[in-house]
Design a protein around this motif. Structure first.
Motif, PDB file in Angstrom:
ATOM      1  N   ARG A 189       0.820  -1.214   0.000  1.00 55.79           N
ATOM      2  CA  ARG A 189       0.000   0.000   0.000  1.00 55.79           C
ATOM      3  C   ARG A 189       0.854   1.266   0.000  1.00 55.79           C
ATOM      4  O   ARG A 189       0.329   2.377   0.185  1.00 55.79           O
ATOM      5  N   ALA A 190       2.163   1.113  -0.194  1.00 53.04           N
ATOM      6  CA  ALA A 190       3.043   2.297  -0.242  1.00 53.04           C
ATOM      7  C   ALA A 190       2.758   3.096  -1.517  1.00 53.04           C
ATOM      8  O   ALA A 190       2.415   2.529  -2.552  1.00 53.04           O
ATOM      9  N   ASP A 191       2.923   4.401  -1.403  1.00 59.34           N
ATOM     10  CA  ASP A 191       2.756   5.240  -2.597  1.00 59.34           C
ATOM     11  C   ASP A 191       4.012   5.203  -3.458  1.00 59.34           C
ATOM     12  O   ASP A 191       3.931   5.292  -4.681  1.00 59.34           O
ATOM     13  N   TYR A 192       5.166   5.108  -2.820  1.00 55.23           N
ATOM     14  CA  TYR A 192       6.455   5.065  -3.531  1.00 55.23           C
ATOM     15  C   TYR A 192       7.389   4.129  -2.775  1.00 55.23           C
ATOM     16  O   TYR A 192       7.279   3.999  -1.560  1.00 55.23           O
ATOM     17  N   VAL A 193       8.319   3.524  -3.512  1.00 56.03           N
ATOM     18  CA  VAL A 193       9.369   2.738  -2.851  1.00 56.03           C
ATOM     19  C   VAL A 193      10.723   3.303  -3.279  1.00 56.03           C
ATOM     20  O   VAL A 193      10.987   3.461  -4.480  1.00 56.03           O
ATOM     21  N   LEU A 194      11.539   3.610  -2.279  1.00 57.18           N
ATOM     22  CA  LEU A 194      12.921   4.048  -2.549  1.00 57.18           C
ATOM     23  C   LEU A 194      13.830   2.907  -2.152  1.00 57.18           C
ATOM     24  O   LEU A 194      13.723   2.392  -1.035  1.00 57.18           O
ATOM     25  N   CYS A 195      14.732   2.512  -3.024  1.00 50.47           N
ATOM     26  CA  CYS A 195      15.576   1.350  -2.726  1.00 50.47           C
ATOM     27  C   CYS A 195      17.055   1.732  -2.805  1.00 50.47           C
ATOM     28  O   CYS A 195      17.490   2.372  -3.782  1.00 50.47           O
ATOM     29  N   ASN A 196      17.797   1.301  -1.794  1.00 53.99           N
ATOM     30  CA  ASN A 196      19.229   1.609  -1.744  1.00 53.99           C
ATOM     31  C   ASN A 196      20.013   0.622  -2.614  1.00 53.99           C
ATOM     32  O   ASN A 196      20.856  -0.119  -2.136  1.00 53.99           O
ATOM     33  N   THR A 197      19.699   0.631  -3.900  1.00 52.44           N
ATOM     34  CA  THR A 197      20.439  -0.212  -4.832  1.00 52.44           C
ATOM     35  C   THR A 197      20.728   0.576  -6.106  1.00 52.44           C
ATOM     36  O   THR A 197      20.367   1.744  -6.226  1.00 52.44           O
ATOM     37  N   VAL A 198      21.374  -0.075  -7.048  1.00 54.10           N
ATOM     38  CA  VAL A 198      21.742   0.561  -8.317  1.00 54.10           C
ATOM     39  C   VAL A 198      21.085  -0.227  -9.448  1.00 54.10           C
ATOM     40  O   VAL A 198      21.207  -1.454  -9.506  1.00 54.10           O
ATOM     41  N   GLU A 199      20.380   0.477 -10.295  1.00 55.89           N
ATOM     42  CA  GLU A 199      19.621  -0.181 -11.357  1.00 55.89           C
ATOM     43  C   GLU A 199      20.502  -1.113 -12.201  1.00 55.89           C
ATOM     44  O   GLU A 199      20.111  -2.237 -12.519  1.00 55.89           O
ATOM     45  N   GLU A 200      21.709  -0.672 -12.529  1.00 59.97           N
ATOM     46  CA  GLU A 200      22.583  -1.470 -13.406  1.00 59.97           C
ATOM     47  C   GLU A 200      23.059  -2.754 -12.718  1.00 59.97           C
ATOM     48  O   GLU A 200      23.541  -3.660 -13.389  1.00 59.97           O
ATOM     49  N   LEU A 201      22.958  -2.816 -11.396  1.00 61.63           N
ATOM     50  CA  LEU A 201      23.369  -4.042 -10.707  1.00 61.63           C
ATOM     51  C   LEU A 201      22.251  -5.073 -10.700  1.00 61.63           C
ATOM     52  O   LEU A 201      22.492  -6.262 -10.557  1.00 61.63           O
ATOM     53  N   GLU A 202      21.020  -4.616 -10.793  1.00 60.71           N
ATOM     54  CA  GLU A 202      19.879  -5.533 -10.715  1.00 60.71           C
ATOM     55  C   GLU A 202      18.827  -5.128 -11.762  1.00 60.71           C
ATOM     56  O   GLU A 202      17.674  -4.855 -11.405  1.00 60.71           O
TER      57      GLU A 202
END
Ligand SMILES: O=c1ccn([C@@H]2O[C@H](COP(=O)(O)OP(=O)(O)O[C@H]3O[C@H](CO)[C@@H](O)[C@H](O)[C@H]3O)[C@@H](O)[C@H]2O)c(=O)[nH]1
Length: 494
Positions: free
Chosen positions: A236-249
């Protein structure tokens, strides 16, 4: 508390812009407080008014680590006084337990409080600090069991902050799918052992590479109940912020973006200008190891740490210690006082200190990012906590992986199998001194280490590029800030 900025239009009257206000609530563990504090600084640097919330217990432990009076200490005082005059307020909330309560020793009891008690304290705080719901958002760690519910009550958006890889979020997000296929929490008997090939964005993963909680057959523990509830909230979150790097995953991030507004903004705390960029978040007093490291040859030192949360057994610790002795390598071991248990403060084997005299240093805690950045470093024997993995890659240090709990098994898969920047050194209950010694030698001075260092160059470059101007994490953060500012920053005419 007002967050108004007045922009004069040169005539009478003016345009009053309400700054967006982010209430950032850190999960009460070291590995979560550090990235949350950096996120708070990043938001403040982009014009947000930020209220950062720590538990009283984390605050007390941080103040104690620094040797300062907890009644006067504010971890963001430096950031406010800096040239940028960041607008970060600091608030404390009770976790429901007395300060002297040993949260490490009484883990499950503490967790029950997290599940049942913390929300009431947070709600009371939010009702005080959310003065203008239209300009406020709640940024809370995904592991909390109440953010969507409380955000809805207060009429503010919920930004879920995820401090582990996107892969882990994705697997928890699809727990129902794993259950339906019989790989987790199956009513049809023991979990399947074959490769998992149906999770969106994850072409294939082995059951033993899942997070420990998804490998457990008893799913009634308090941590399981927390995870189930937390992911109900995360949906039910409006946004998710993730401490990762797109190019890694890339495939996982793409799959999650199809589900939710999902932003890969990591590594959130880098580049770091010396330690923690003026925000002291360390929960144990840091020993200064720089003099000792300065005296060691380049690339010769193995750094050992198992992070801030999980425990090893006495037997595992002693087998690893015997491997370290047997390797002959120089080493720096950050050995948290409760690494086995608060009840067992001296778990190293007898004679360890004498066997390593002159080539090893054991400290309770250190400034890990500084240690990893030192030229003397040659390898990192790690439990694969996600911050440690990011910090090691950032510093270009190859890893020897001994995961203990939770996401660390899945993180090892990323480090060892996908990026090839680390090696395994055994498994829980099956770690042997000979193998540990051979792996240490291979990484510090052998062919194996050279291959890992080659691979590291590429992965490290991805990390650095992501946070450079125009990089994927920067762009993602810009998009997020634009979106949130549009939603929470209002312009009022007067
Ligand atoms: O002597 C030390 C040891 C550690 N650290 C720092 O402490 C943090 C530890 O974080 P992490 O490596 O992620 O390990 P944990 O403390 O175990 O972190 C918890 O939180 C992480 C992020 O959610 C998860 O990936 C882990 O599995 C979970 O145990 C890092 O920033 C380290 O730099 C120090 O500064 N000095």
């Amino acid at each position: 508390m007002g967050h108004e900025m007045v922009a004069s239009n040169g005539a009478g009257g003016g345009r009053r812009t309400t700054k967006p206000h982010a209430v950032v609530i850190a999960y009460p563990y070291q590995g979560h407080v550090i990235p949350a504090a950096h996120l708070a600084l990043r938001l403040a640097a982009r014009g947000f008014a930020v209220t950062f919330v720590n538990t009283e217990s984390v605050h007390e432990q941080t103040a104690r680590a620094l040797g300062v009076d907890r009644h006067r200490y504010d971890i963001f005082a430096g950031a406010r006084a800096s040239a940028d005059a960041l607008d970060v307020r600091y608030e404390l909330v009770s976790d429901g337990f007395p300060l002297a309560f040993d949260r490490s020793l009484n883990h499950d009891q503490f967790k029950e409080g997290e599940l049942h008690v913390l929300a009431a304290h947070v709600e009371e705080l939010l009702r005080r600090v959310v003065v203008d719901p239209a300009s406020t958002c709640l940024v809370a760690d995904t592991f909390f069991v109440w953010p969507a519910t409380l955000a809805r009550k207060l009429g503010i958006p919920y930004v879920s902050f995820w401090t582990e890889p996107a892969l882990i979020f994705n697997l928890y997000y699809h727990m129902d799918l794993l259950a339906a296929h019989g790989h987790f929490n199956s009513s049809k008997g023991p979990p399947r052992k074959d490769t998992i090939t149906y999770v969106p964005g994850v072409p294939a993963i082995e059951p033993h590479e899942l997070m420990s909680y998804l490998q457990d057959t008893d799913v009634t523990s308090v941590v399981h109940r927390i995870i189930f509830k937390a992911f109900d909230e995360a949906r039910r979150a409006d946004y998710v912020l993730c401490n990762t790097v797109e190019e890694l995953e890339p495939s996982t991030v793409a799959a999650l973006r199809a589900e939710k507004p999902f932003y890969a903004v990591g590594p959130i705390g880098f580049p770091r200008a010396g330690g923690d960029a003026g925000v002291a978040t360390s929960m144990w007093a840091e020993s200064d190891c720089s003099q000792w490291l300065d005296a060691q040859p380049a690339g010769s030192v193995l750094y050992i740490s198992f992070g801030s949360y999980a425990h090893v057994t006495r037997q595992e610790l002693q087998d690893i210690a015997a491997g370290v002795v047997g390797s002959g390598a120089r080493f720096l071991w950050a050995m948290r006082p409760d690494i086995v248990s608060s009840d067992d403060p001296d778990p190293l084997p007898e004679g360890f200190a004498a066997a390593c005299a002159g080539r090893g240093l054991v400290v309770p805690w250190c400034c890990q990012v500084e240690v990893l950045a030192h030229a003397a470093l040659g390898g990192f024997l790690t439990h694969c906590g996600w911050n440690s993995v990011l910090e090691s890659v950032w510093a270009g240090v190859p890893m020897l992986c001994f995961p203990l709990l939770t996401d660390q098994f899945t993180n090892r898969r990323l480090v060892v199998r996908e990026w090839r920047v680390g090696v395994p050194i055994g498994d829980r209950g099956k770690v042997f001194a000979d193998e540990v010694a051979a792996r240490i030698q291979g990484v510090i001075s052998g062919e194996e280490g050279q291959q890992l260092r080659q691979a590291l160059k590429k992965v490290r470059a991805k990390l650095k590029a992501a946070v450079a101007p125009g990089g994927s994490s920067q762009r993602s953060f810009d998009d997020f800030v634009d979106e949130l500012t549009g939603r929470c920053g209002r312009t009022l005419m007067s």
